[in-house]
Structures are given as C-alpha cells and as structure tokens.
Design a protein around this motif. Structure first.
Motif, PDB file in Angstrom:
ATOM      1  N   ALA A  82      31.640 -17.487  15.323  1.00 17.55           N
ATOM      2  CA  ALA A  82      30.303 -17.264  14.787  1.00 17.55           C
ATOM      3  C   ALA A  82      29.244 -17.805  15.751  1.00 17.55           C
ATOM      4  O   ALA A  82      29.422 -18.871  16.346  1.00 17.55           O
ATOM      5  CB  ALA A  82      30.159 -17.939  13.437  1.00 17.55           C
ATOM      6  N   THR A  83      28.148 -17.089  15.878  1.00 16.70           N
ATOM      7  CA  THR A  83      27.038 -17.582  16.698  1.00 16.70           C
ATOM      8  C   THR A  83      26.481 -18.867  16.115  1.00 16.70           C
ATOM      9  O   THR A  83      26.247 -19.847  16.820  1.00 16.70           O
ATOM     10  CB  THR A  83      25.924 -16.522  16.786  1.00 16.70           C
ATOM     11  N   THR A  84      26.284 -18.868  14.800  1.00 20.02           N
ATOM     12  CA  THR A  84      25.741 -20.033  14.103  1.00 20.02           C
ATOM     13  C   THR A  84      26.681 -20.478  13.001  1.00 20.02           C
ATOM     14  O   THR A  84      27.134 -19.653  12.196  1.00 20.02           O
ATOM     15  CB  THR A  84      24.361 -19.714  13.483  1.00 20.02           C
ATOM     16  N   VAL A  85      26.976 -21.759  12.977  1.00 18.15           N
ATOM     17  CA  VAL A  85      27.741 -22.363  11.885  1.00 18.15           C
ATOM     18  C   VAL A  85      26.768 -23.156  11.026  1.00 18.15           C
ATOM     19  O   VAL A  85      26.095 -24.079  11.509  1.00 18.15           O
ATOM     20  CB  VAL A  85      28.853 -23.289  12.418  1.00 18.15           C
ATOM     21  N   LEU A  86      26.649 -22.767   9.768  1.00 20.50           N
ATOM     22  CA  LEU A  86      25.852 -23.509   8.788  1.00 20.50           C
ATOM     23  C   LEU A  86      26.816 -24.355   7.967  1.00 20.50           C
ATOM     24  O   LEU A  86      27.660 -23.816   7.246  1.00 20.50           O
ATOM     25  CB  LEU A  86      25.072 -22.547   7.891  1.00 20.50           C
ATOM     26  N   TYR A  87      26.705 -25.649   8.092  1.00 20.00           N
ATOM     27  CA  TYR A  87      27.615 -26.562   7.406  1.00 20.00           C
ATOM     28  C   TYR A  87      26.885 -27.225   6.244  1.00 20.00           C
ATOM     29  O   TYR A  87      25.854 -27.874   6.438  1.00 20.00           O
ATOM     30  CB  TYR A  87      28.122 -27.610   8.394  1.00 20.00           C
ATOM     31  N   ALA A  88      27.382 -27.011   5.040  1.00 14.46           N
ATOM     32  CA  ALA A  88      26.828 -27.614   3.829  1.00 14.46           C
ATOM     33  C   ALA A  88      27.877 -28.574   3.273  1.00 14.46           C
ATOM     34  O   ALA A  88      28.714 -28.180   2.445  1.00 14.46           O
ATOM     35  CB  ALA A  88      26.471 -26.538   2.806  1.00 14.46           C
ATOM     36  N   PRO A  89      27.901 -29.820   3.713  1.00 13.77           N
ATOM     37  CA  PRO A  89      29.006 -30.730   3.392  1.00 13.77           C
ATOM     38  C   PRO A  89      29.160 -31.058   1.917  1.00 13.77           C
ATOM     39  O   PRO A  89      30.255 -31.417   1.479  1.00 13.77           O
ATOM     40  CB  PRO A  89      28.679 -31.985   4.205  1.00 13.77           C
ATOM     41  N   HIS A  90      28.080 -30.941   1.142  1.00 14.65           N
ATOM     42  CA  HIS A  90      28.145 -31.260  -0.291  1.00 14.65           C
ATOM     43  C   HIS A  90      28.274 -30.013  -1.159  1.00 14.65           C
ATOM     44  O   HIS A  90      28.214 -30.111  -2.381  1.00 14.65           O
ATOM     45  CB  HIS A  90      26.907 -32.055  -0.704  1.00 14.65           C
ATOM     46  N   GLY A  91      28.446 -28.845  -0.525  1.00 18.58           N
ATOM     47  CA  GLY A  91      28.557 -27.601  -1.271  1.00 18.58           C
ATOM     48  C   GLY A  91      27.208 -26.927  -1.432  1.00 18.58           C
ATOM     49  O   GLY A  91      26.231 -27.254  -0.743  1.00 18.58           O
ATOM     50  N   GLY A  92      27.140 -25.970  -2.349  1.00 22.43           N
ATOM     51  CA  GLY A  92      25.897 -25.236  -2.574  1.00 22.43           C
ATOM     52  C   GLY A  92      26.011 -24.361  -3.806  1.00 22.43           C
ATOM     53  O   GLY A  92      27.107 -23.992  -4.241  1.00 22.43           O
ATOM     54  N   VAL A  93      24.856 -24.028  -4.372  1.00 20.37           N
ATOM     55  CA  VAL A  93      24.846 -23.223  -5.598  1.00 20.37           C
ATOM     56  C   VAL A  93      25.349 -21.805  -5.347  1.00 20.37           C
ATOM     57  O   VAL A  93      25.938 -21.186  -6.237  1.00 20.37           O
ATOM     58  CB  VAL A  93      23.436 -23.225  -6.219  1.00 20.37           C
TER      59      VAL A  93
END
Length: 294
Positions: A179-190
């Motif tokens: 992936a060009t961009t990795v979006l990391y949401a360590p606590h999760g997301g709605v």
C-alpha cells in the motif's frame, strides 16, 4: 547524559513564539518530504466546528456512564467504565454503546484532507471517529489500507489487528506491504465494522506483549524506522496514552514533534515529552494547523 536539572531539561522540550513558528516551518518541510508520521488525536476534531462525538477519554466515560451508571470511583476513567459495562452487561452491550456514541459521522478537517492528499507512507489515527479514513476515501484514494487494533475477546486466534481496504472490506495482512499509505488505528474505529479497544480487559494481553512489540504490525515497524512522528491533537495525561505512543514510535528515527498547548501540560506529560525526545510546539492548535497546510 546531560547534567541539566530536570526543570531546565523540561523547559527545553517546549518552543513558543517566533521560535515555534520557525520550527513549524521545518516540520512542514519534513512532512511534505514524507519524513514524519502524523499521529492524530481527538482534540483535532474540534478546531473547525463542534464535533458530534466525544473528543477525550473522559467524555467517552461520561457517555458510557449515562447509558450504564458506574461506581463513582471509576466513572471518569473510560477504560474502567467500559470494563464495568462489559463485566455487568456483556461485551456485545459495550460494543453497541460505543457504536452509538460514535455513530454520527465526523467531517474531516482541513488537516485531514491535506494529509490525505500527500500520499504519506504511514499515518496514525488514535481515536475512534474514522475522519482520516473518510478523508482518504473522499480524496479518491484507492492505494491505502487501514490497520485497526481489535479486541481479543471471543477470539481463538493469535490476532492483534485486522486490515481493511479502501472499500472497507477486510483484506489479507500482507496487502499492507504494497500500500502507498498505511493508516494505523491502534485502538480500532467505528468503521467499517466497529472495532473498539476500550475496556481494561482489551488491553491486558496487549500491554503484556507490547514491550516486545508483538501487537505492533510488521509494516508499521518497517515504515517508522526512517521517520519521525508529529503528534497533533493528542494528550498524554494517562498512562495508557503514553504507553501506546511510546511503543508505536519505538525504534523510529526521529525527530519528533507535538503541537500542544504548553499551559495545559501535566507534570507527567512534560516528563514524557522529555524522555521521548518530543519537541512541543506551543502555538494555538488552529494556528499551527493552518501553518502546516499553507
């Protein structure tokens, strides 16, 4: 090792006035060169309008308490209130409450949209709202993945995260490598499915293993190694918040910056900034964000 007294060392972690403006110009150049990882916190959501979701752990605690009253000694602590609900009512009830609290869509700010257009190697979203992922989709980006932390409650696999493509469908973990961009949401997301790390029990195994970095995705470890971090809209007044930030930026190359109001810093926050080598840029958040964008 410096021989400066602790108070003087802490003061040197904060720049303000014209010095802060000059440092911010360097930060912008580094950001445009993909040398910094934006690490976004919930305070960012309030810089342009009143957000429809909580913007602090204490506000989530209050919202959960309104749905299921918790004992007075814990009612201001998000993680403890969530654990109380999970223990008394069931995990599904806690998940449903969190989904309700974060159900209203959050409009991405100008900074979210600016970052979405940069095609950075990695970005961190430390809150549950999903505004940064929305900004990426709004920008027509099809070259990113979102890695979300997931609870191990009910899991029988050795799993810490799940990976989602631009369309919100779960994809294989190795997809993130290309992936060009990795979006990391360590606590999760709605979104897309409501992954929430929020109760004390969610973090028991994570915090047991996080020192040896097992919960941190391999692609995050790889991409942070040649970058520093830029913290925007974050607070570090709770040990949980400090632990996650410390472990996510571990073994990164630096330098590190935080856009933060120095007057609001607690003693523990100042100590954390000094220990982690994070330079605090003491400017109003809105002003600092505008300078980054323009």
């Amino acid at each position: 090792m410096t021989d400066l007294p602790m108070t003087e060392m802490l003061e040197k972690t904060v720049v303000s006035g014209t010095e802060a403006v000059a440092v911010l110009a360097d930060v912008r150049r580094a950001l445009l060169a993909d040398q910094l990882v934006p690490y976004l916190g919930p305070l960012l959501l309030a810089i342009e309008s009143e957000p429809p979701v909580p913007t602090a752990p204490e506000e989530v605690a209050a919202a959960l308490h309104a749905k299921a009253p918790a004992p007075g000694r814990i009612r201001t602590n998000m993680w403890s209130v969530a654990q109380f609900i999970e223990s008394r009512r069931h995990r599904k009830t806690l998940q449903a409450f969190m989904a309700e609290i974060f159900a209203r869509p959050v409009q991405p700010t100008r900074l979210h949209r600016f970052l979405a257009g940069l095609k950075l190697g990695m970005m961190i979203d430390s809150w549950y709202d999903g505004a940064l992922a929305s900004a990426l989709r709004d920008a027509g980006r099809t070259d990113f993945v979102e890695i979300q932390g997931v609870t191990r409650a009910g899991e029988f696999r050795d799993i810490w995260t799940k990976v989602y493509g631009p369309d919100g469908r779960e994809v294989l973990p190795e997809t993130a490598e290309n992936a060009t961009t990795v979006l990391y949401a360590p606590h999760g997301g709605v979104n897309p499915v409501g992954n929430f790390l929020v109760a004390d029990s969610d973090y028991v195994e994570v915090l047991t293993e996080i020192d040896i970095q097992s919960p941190i995705p391999a692609v995050v470890k790889d991409r942070r190694s040649a970058r520093g971090f830029l913290f925007v809209g974050c607070r570090f007044h709770d040990q949980m918040l400090r632990t996650y930030a410390r472990q996510i930026m571990k073994r990164s190359s630096g330098p590190h910056y935080a856009l933060i109001d120095a007057e609001t810093l607690t003693k523990n926050e100042r100590k954390f900034l000094e220990q982690q080598g994070i330079q605090a840029i003491d400017l109003p958040l809105g002003q600092a964000v505008e300078a980054l964008i323009d």
